[in-house]
Design a protein around this motif. Sequence first.
Motif, PDB file in Angstrom:
ATOM      1  N   THR A 208      43.637  18.754  37.150  1.00 23.83           N
ATOM      2  CA  THR A 208      43.033  17.717  37.985  1.00 23.83           C
ATOM      3  C   THR A 208      41.563  17.483  37.646  1.00 23.83           C
ATOM      4  O   THR A 208      40.883  18.376  37.144  1.00 23.83           O
ATOM      5  N   ARG A 209      41.084  16.264  37.898  1.00 23.09           N
ATOM      6  CA  ARG A 209      39.651  16.002  37.828  1.00 23.09           C
ATOM      7  C   ARG A 209      39.023  16.681  39.030  1.00 23.09           C
ATOM      8  O   ARG A 209      39.649  16.815  40.066  1.00 23.09           O
ATOM      9  N   SER A 210      37.776  17.107  38.892  1.00 25.73           N
ATOM     10  CA  SER A 210      37.147  17.798  39.995  1.00 25.73           C
ATOM     11  C   SER A 210      35.684  17.391  40.120  1.00 25.73           C
ATOM     12  O   SER A 210      35.046  17.014  39.138  1.00 25.73           O
ATOM     13  N   VAL A 211      35.156  17.485  41.327  1.00 28.12           N
ATOM     14  CA  VAL A 211      33.736  17.264  41.560  1.00 28.12           C
ATOM     15  C   VAL A 211      33.162  18.599  42.009  1.00 28.12           C
ATOM     16  O   VAL A 211      33.693  19.207  42.926  1.00 28.12           O
ATOM     17  N   GLY A 212      32.123  19.046  41.354  1.00 27.51           N
ATOM     18  CA  GLY A 212      31.550  20.344  41.670  1.00 27.51           C
ATOM     19  C   GLY A 212      31.036  20.930  40.379  1.00 27.51           C
ATOM     20  O   GLY A 212      30.492  20.212  39.544  1.00 27.51           O
ATOM     21  N   ARG A 213      31.221  22.215  40.186  1.00 29.19           N
ATOM     22  CA  ARG A 213      30.721  22.844  38.983  1.00 29.19           C
ATOM     23  C   ARG A 213      31.453  22.356  37.731  1.00 29.19           C
ATOM     24  O   ARG A 213      30.883  22.253  36.662  1.00 29.19           O
ATOM     25  N   TYR A 214      32.748  22.080  37.910  1.00 33.09           N
ATOM     26  CA  TYR A 214      33.558  21.674  36.759  1.00 33.09           C
ATOM     27  C   TYR A 214      33.983  20.215  36.848  1.00 33.09           C
ATOM     28  O   TYR A 214      34.062  19.645  37.927  1.00 33.09           O
ATOM     29  N   ASP A 215      34.290  19.644  35.683  1.00 37.66           N
ATOM     30  CA  ASP A 215      34.787  18.270  35.640  1.00 37.66           C
ATOM     31  C   ASP A 215      36.304  18.247  35.709  1.00 37.66           C
ATOM     32  O   ASP A 215      36.903  17.289  36.181  1.00 37.66           O
ATOM     33  N   ILE A 216      36.906  19.297  35.176  1.00 43.70           N
ATOM     34  CA  ILE A 216      38.360  19.403  35.214  1.00 43.70           C
ATOM     35  C   ILE A 216      38.702  20.811  35.679  1.00 43.70           C
ATOM     36  O   ILE A 216      38.065  21.783  35.266  1.00 43.70           O
ATOM     37  N   GLU A 217      39.695  20.921  36.551  1.00 44.99           N
ATOM     38  CA  GLU A 217      40.181  22.237  36.931  1.00 44.99           C
ATOM     39  C   GLU A 217      41.687  22.271  36.723  1.00 44.99           C
ATOM     40  O   GLU A 217      42.372  21.261  36.848  1.00 44.99           O
ATOM     41  N   ALA A 218      42.175  23.449  36.382  1.00 46.02           N
ATOM     42  CA  ALA A 218      43.604  23.586  36.149  1.00 46.02           C
ATOM     43  C   ALA A 218      44.069  24.945  36.617  1.00 46.02           C
ATOM     44  O   ALA A 218      43.274  25.888  36.736  1.00 46.02           O
ATOM     45  N   ILE A 219      45.347  25.032  36.907  1.00 45.14           N
ATOM     46  CA  ILE A 219      45.959  26.320  37.191  1.00 45.14           C
ATOM     47  C   ILE A 219      47.139  26.454  36.249  1.00 45.14           C
ATOM     48  O   ILE A 219      47.918  25.509  36.070  1.00 45.14           O
ATOM     49  N   ALA A 220      47.236  27.601  35.603  1.00 53.03           N
ATOM     50  CA  ALA A 220      48.316  27.814  34.647  1.00 53.03           C
ATOM     51  C   ALA A 220      48.997  29.134  34.957  1.00 53.03           C
ATOM     52  O   ALA A 220      48.390  30.036  35.529  1.00 53.03           O
ATOM     53  N   ILE A 221      50.255  29.222  34.588  1.00 55.16           N
ATOM     54  CA  ILE A 221      50.959  30.502  34.703  1.00 55.16           C
ATOM     55  C   ILE A 221      51.301  30.943  33.297  1.00 55.16           C
ATOM     56  O   ILE A 221      52.008  30.243  32.564  1.00 55.16           O
ATOM     57  N   LEU A 222      50.731  32.083  32.896  1.00 58.52           N
ATOM     58  CA  LEU A 222      50.820  32.506  31.507  1.00 58.52           C
ATOM     59  C   LEU A 222      51.349  33.927  31.401  1.00 58.52           C
ATOM     60  O   LEU A 222      51.235  34.719  32.326  1.00 58.52           O
ATOM     61  N   LYS A 223      51.916  34.218  30.224  1.00 60.18           N
ATOM     62  CA  LYS A 223      52.624  35.479  30.044  1.00 60.18           C
ATOM     63  C   LYS A 223      51.716  36.696  29.916  1.00 60.18           C
ATOM     64  O   LYS A 223      51.931  37.710  30.538  1.00 60.18           O
ATOM     65  N   ASP A 224      50.717  36.588  29.060  1.00 59.38           N
ATOM     66  CA  ASP A 224      49.908  37.782  28.812  1.00 59.38           C
ATOM     67  C   ASP A 224      48.488  37.395  28.400  1.00 59.38           C
ATOM     68  O   ASP A 224      48.163  36.220  28.293  1.00 59.38           O
TER      69      ASP A 224
END
Lengths: 157, 149
Positions: free
Chosen positions: A98-114
Motif C-alpha cells: 500500500t501507499r503510505s503517509v508517514g515515514r515511508y512512501d510504501i508499506e507492505a506485509i509479506a509472509i516469507l519462508k526463511d
Amino acid sequence: MSEINIDALDVKILRLLQGDARKPFQEIAQQTGVSTDTIKNRFHQMTKTGLLRGTTIVVDPKKIDQNHVVSIGVQVTNPYAEQVLNLIKKIPGMYVVTRSVGRYDIEAIAILKDIEQISTVKNTIADFQQVQNVDIEIWVDKPLLCPKNFEFEENHA
Amino acid sequence: MKLDHIDLTILEMLKKDARISLREIAREMKISADTVSNRVEKLTQQGIILSSTVILDTSKIGYAFITRFGINVKPAYAAQVLEKIIKIPSVIIASKVVGSNDLVALSVVKNFHHLCSLRDTILEMPYVENVDLGMWINTMEICPHYFLI
C-alpha cells in the motif's frame, strides 16, 4: 466512500460470525431470536452491499511452511511511488502492498519462508530504481489477531 | 509439520469461503466427506486452523483507512504493552517485532480525530516510549481473502 446502514441485528450476526464463521444460520437465528430466513437474508444483504466481503479461516503460518511475517517500509524518490508499488506487488509472498503517509512512501506485509528469502526480497526491493531505503521488521511470537475483538457499532448513516 | 496435497487443498478452499460445506469440498476434490471431516478435525486439533472469521470492508461503516503504529517500549515490557494494545477496539492485529520498533499494530481508523486519539491512547500507556505511524492510502490488497479486517 458510501456508508451503509447496519442495525443492531446486523451487528449481532457479524459478532457471532467473527468468532465462528462456520456457525449455522439456524444457530444464529436461535441466539438472536429471529427466523433462519431472516439471518440468511441479512447475510446476503450484507454481502451485496459489500460490507461482508467473505468468510475465511485463520491459519497459523508458523505451522505451515511459511514462517515469518515481515513488515516492509520503503522510501521512494518522488513521484515514483506508484511505479515502485507495482513492482513490489509482483514479488511472491506479498500479502498487502500500500501507499503510505508517514515515514515511508510504501508499506507492505509479506509472509516469507526463511531469513534467506527475507534478505532476497529486501535486496530485490532495494535494487528497484528510485528506491532510497528499505526497512524490514520481522514479526516474532504469535501475532495477536483480533477480528474477534474488533468492535463496530450500529450506524445510521 | 508436513501437510499433504489434500490438507493444503482443504485449507485453500476454507480460506476462500469458511462457510463451504465439508460435503462440497469432498465433492470437488473427489474424496469422501469422512476424509474431509477427519482432516479438518486434525488440522484444528494441531492448531493449524486457529479459528474462522468474517472479512469486512470497514470503509462501508465509517472507517476511512488503516494505520500502522510502530511502537517503542522500555525493554522487557513489550509483552505487557502488547496485551493492552490488542484490546483497543479498532486494532485488528498486533505483534512483537524485531527491527526499528518493538511492536507493530494495525488499526482501522475513522478520521484524523480518531487517529490522534488512538495515538494518544498508546502514548499514554506505561512503558511506551515512542509511537511512529504510517497512514495507508489506496490500500491494495493482493489477497483480500487472507487479510483479516
